[in-house]
Design an enzyme around this catalytic site. Structure first.
Site, PDB file in Angstrom:
ATOM      1  N   ASP A 186       0.358  -7.575   1.125  1.00 37.89           N
ATOM      2  CA  ASP A 186       0.744  -6.189   1.413  1.00 37.89           C
ATOM      3  C   ASP A 186       2.263  -6.023   1.517  1.00 37.89           C
ATOM      4  OD1 ASP A 186       0.432  -3.517   1.787  1.00 37.89           O
ATOM      5  OD2 ASP A 186      -0.513  -3.627   3.760  1.00 37.89           O
ATOM      6  N   SER A 241       4.638   2.014   8.255  1.00 41.00           N
ATOM      7  CA  SER A 241       4.348   0.961   7.279  1.00 41.00           C
ATOM      8  C   SER A 241       5.593   0.594   6.480  1.00 41.00           C
ATOM      9  CB  SER A 241       3.254   1.409   6.320  1.00 41.00           C
ATOM     10  OG  SER A 241       2.036   1.572   6.994  1.00 41.00           O
ATOM     11  N   HIS A 280       0.821  -1.217   0.000  1.00 33.00           N
ATOM     12  CA  HIS A 280       0.000   0.000   0.000  1.00 33.00           C
ATOM     13  C   HIS A 280       0.854   1.266   0.000  1.00 33.00           C
ATOM     14  CE1 HIS A 280       0.362  -0.373   4.520  1.00 33.00           C
ATOM     15  NE2 HIS A 280       0.511   0.927   4.391  1.00 33.00           N
TER      16      HIS A 280
END
Length: 538
Positions: free
Chosen positions: A144, A222, A113
């Site tokens: 992901d 992230s 993402h």
């Protein structure tokens, strides 16, 4: 220049440039020594290696984390997302920053993402002021994870790749390293492993093994690594739970999922994904249900409710078969399998450990007989896809009617929350299965108002069932049927028994004016074009 040694249990001591180098380069100093200056300007020697490492904490069993953080990089991405409402163009670009880390083979791992719909990706090393252009090698949407590389040799100088550890146990110490919001420098948050379970991956719209920790994971974390107390990476930070009733619940992609992604890429030269068993199943916890299926007291398993018509296993498995084991691992009546001491996991974990095209031995109970089948595993074919895999959305326009194929990103764009979707579309998303690999759910997404479509302006997100009496299989088949139609009228049958009728010649003539009015370059997306209709457009 300042030399700096950071001890997690004390303050920082520095060596100033004013001290002559000759005074500190003495052969009499112990090997791996650090020369420091106290507040009075006196020189001193600390016999500690001046390297980042993992140290044991005083008086306890757990170590305190001081990871080798030079391999952790900050990633900058410019995104240009598709515009599902106006599929012939894209949305305004925007920028994000996240984290990543270097692994062997001159590669960088981050979250999918973080580079979704990327236009440009750059990375910056810790302590550097230079951003290097990166190339995206692979994007694993389901898990992901994304893999990058940098062509500039200068980027790789002085960086040691991160080493991977094993799957940690509950209560093992972990530290998440990255570049979250709240500052520009690197950040470390520590905690312990709280839980290991099959987890819903928000970006991937799938369920894979996930690790819950109590270390803070914020926006920008992230893609950053989670280290164990040996300095080895045991996961990638990727999402957190935000709710007024919870605190410090973060989620990490664990080692088995990471290694699956890396090995998949190395084996196939591209990311191919995670296989699934194309079934819906029912627990067999009720004793009467088990008895009616012919199960003995020592047999356990799950009952197949229905099969996906496009899955390879639909050729050998049948509804009401009871799956007893997968690859030799017995499945319990609640659908779980042994994982580690004191832990059980949904049997989908066993399937996710396989690769696309692998074979698996499935033992089933059918009519009180035990059968074994060697099944070739494949990827999931969804009627309404969870992802468009970086491709622009498909569309077709005739007489102002904008036709498109439904996907989960389209539904989120149109309705926001997925559970705000109209009940018929939601039911198809949750329960309906594709009958063929090329089947799509085609809808009229909107009507670009013109004289030709008076009275049809309010048709929005209605499914197209057939055209001139022929069923609509997918968007490409609809476009071909309309383009090649020689009938006097174009007749579209929609759900709720609605019908759209247009004169063929008038509709085609009006389409050109509508495209010009709305500055649309083509009446269809590139993936729908054939030599025939391209010549017609020209």
């Amino acid at each position: 220049m300042y030399l700096q040694f950071i001890n997690p249990t004390s303050t920082t001591t520095t060596l100033n440039d004013n001290i002559p180098i000759s005074k500190i380069a003495s052969s009499s100093l112990p090997q791996q020594s650090l020369v420091v200056v106290d507040q009075n300007g006196e020189l001193g020697v600390v016999s500690e290696p001046m390297v980042q490492r993992w140290e044991g904490g005083g008086g306890g069993g757990g170590g305190r984390v001081v990871p080798a953080m030079d391999a952790v990089v900050k990633e900058f991405c410019v995104h240009t997302e598709p515009n599902f409402s106006l599929p012939w163009q894209r949305k305004k670009q925007y920028s994000t920053s996240s984290s990543g880390f270097v692994i062997k083979g001159r590669r960088v791992l981050t979250n999918a993402h973080s580079v979704d719909h990327h236009t440009q990706v750059k990375v910056k090393k810790r302590g550097s002021d230079t951003k290097y252009l990166a190339t995206v090698l692979a994007i694993g949407t389901e898990c992901d994870i994304a893999m990058l590389t940098v062509s500039d040799d200068e980027f790789w100088e002085g960086i040691s790749p991160v080493e991977f550890g094993t799957l940690p146990a509950l209560q093992d110490a972990v530290a998440v390293v990255g570049y979250p919001i709240g500052g520009d420098t690197i950040s470390v948050t520590s905690g312990v492993v709280s839980r290991m379970q099959i987890l819903s991956y928000v970006h991937g719209s799938t369920e894979l093994l996930g690790m819950q920790i109590d270390a803070a994971i914020n926006s920008g974390n992230s893609g950053g690594p989670a280290f164990n107390d040996k300095g080895k990476c045991v996961g990638i930070a990727f999402q957190s739970l935000k709710h007024e009733d919870v605190e410090n619940i973060g989620y990490v992609i664990p080692i088995p999922v990471i290694m699956h992604f890396i090995l998949d890429y190395e084996k196939n030269g591209a990311y191919t994904g995670f296989p699934i068993l194309g079934i819906e199943w029912q627990k067999m916890e009720n004793p009467d249900l088990r008895m009616s299926m012919g199960m003995t007291p020592d047999q356990k398993g799950v009952r197949i409710r229905r099969m996906e018509p496009t899955s390879p296993e639909s050729l050998v498995l049948k509804p009401s078969d009871v799956i007893l084991s997968f690859d030799g691992v017995n499945i319990a009546n609640d659908g779980t399998v042994p994982f580690r001491h004191g832990e059980r996991m949904g049997f989908s974990y066993l399937v996710s450990q396989k690769y696309i095209g692998d074979n698996a031995l499935v033992k089933v109970l059918r009519n009180s007989q035990t059968l074994e089948f060697n099944i070739k595993l494949a990827k999931h074919k969804e009627l309404i896809p969870s992802h468009i895999e970086g491709k622009p959305p498909s569309y077709y326009i005739i007489a102002g009617f904008v036709f498109t194929a439904v996907s989960v990103p389209y539904l989120r764009s149109e309705f926001g929350n997925i559970f705000d979707v109209p009940i018929k579309l939601l039911d198809k998303h949750l329960h309906e299965m594709a009958e063929s690999v090329d089947e799509q759910l085609v809808v009229v997404s909107q009507v670009l108002v013109a004289d030709i479509n008076i009275g049809y302006e309010d048709i929005v997100n209605n499914q197209v069932l057939d055209f001139n009496g022929k069923p609509v299989k997918n968007l490409k088949s609809l476009a071909n049927m309309v383009e090649n139609c020689n009938d006097e009228y174009l007749k579209f049958s929609l759900e709720y028994n609605q019908m759209v009728v247009l004169q063929t010649k008038t509709a085609r003539a009006a389409t050109l004016d509508i495209l010009t009015t709305h500055c649309i370059s083509s009446s269809m997306s590139d993936d729908l074009k054939t030599k025939h209709n391209m010549l017609q457009e020209v």
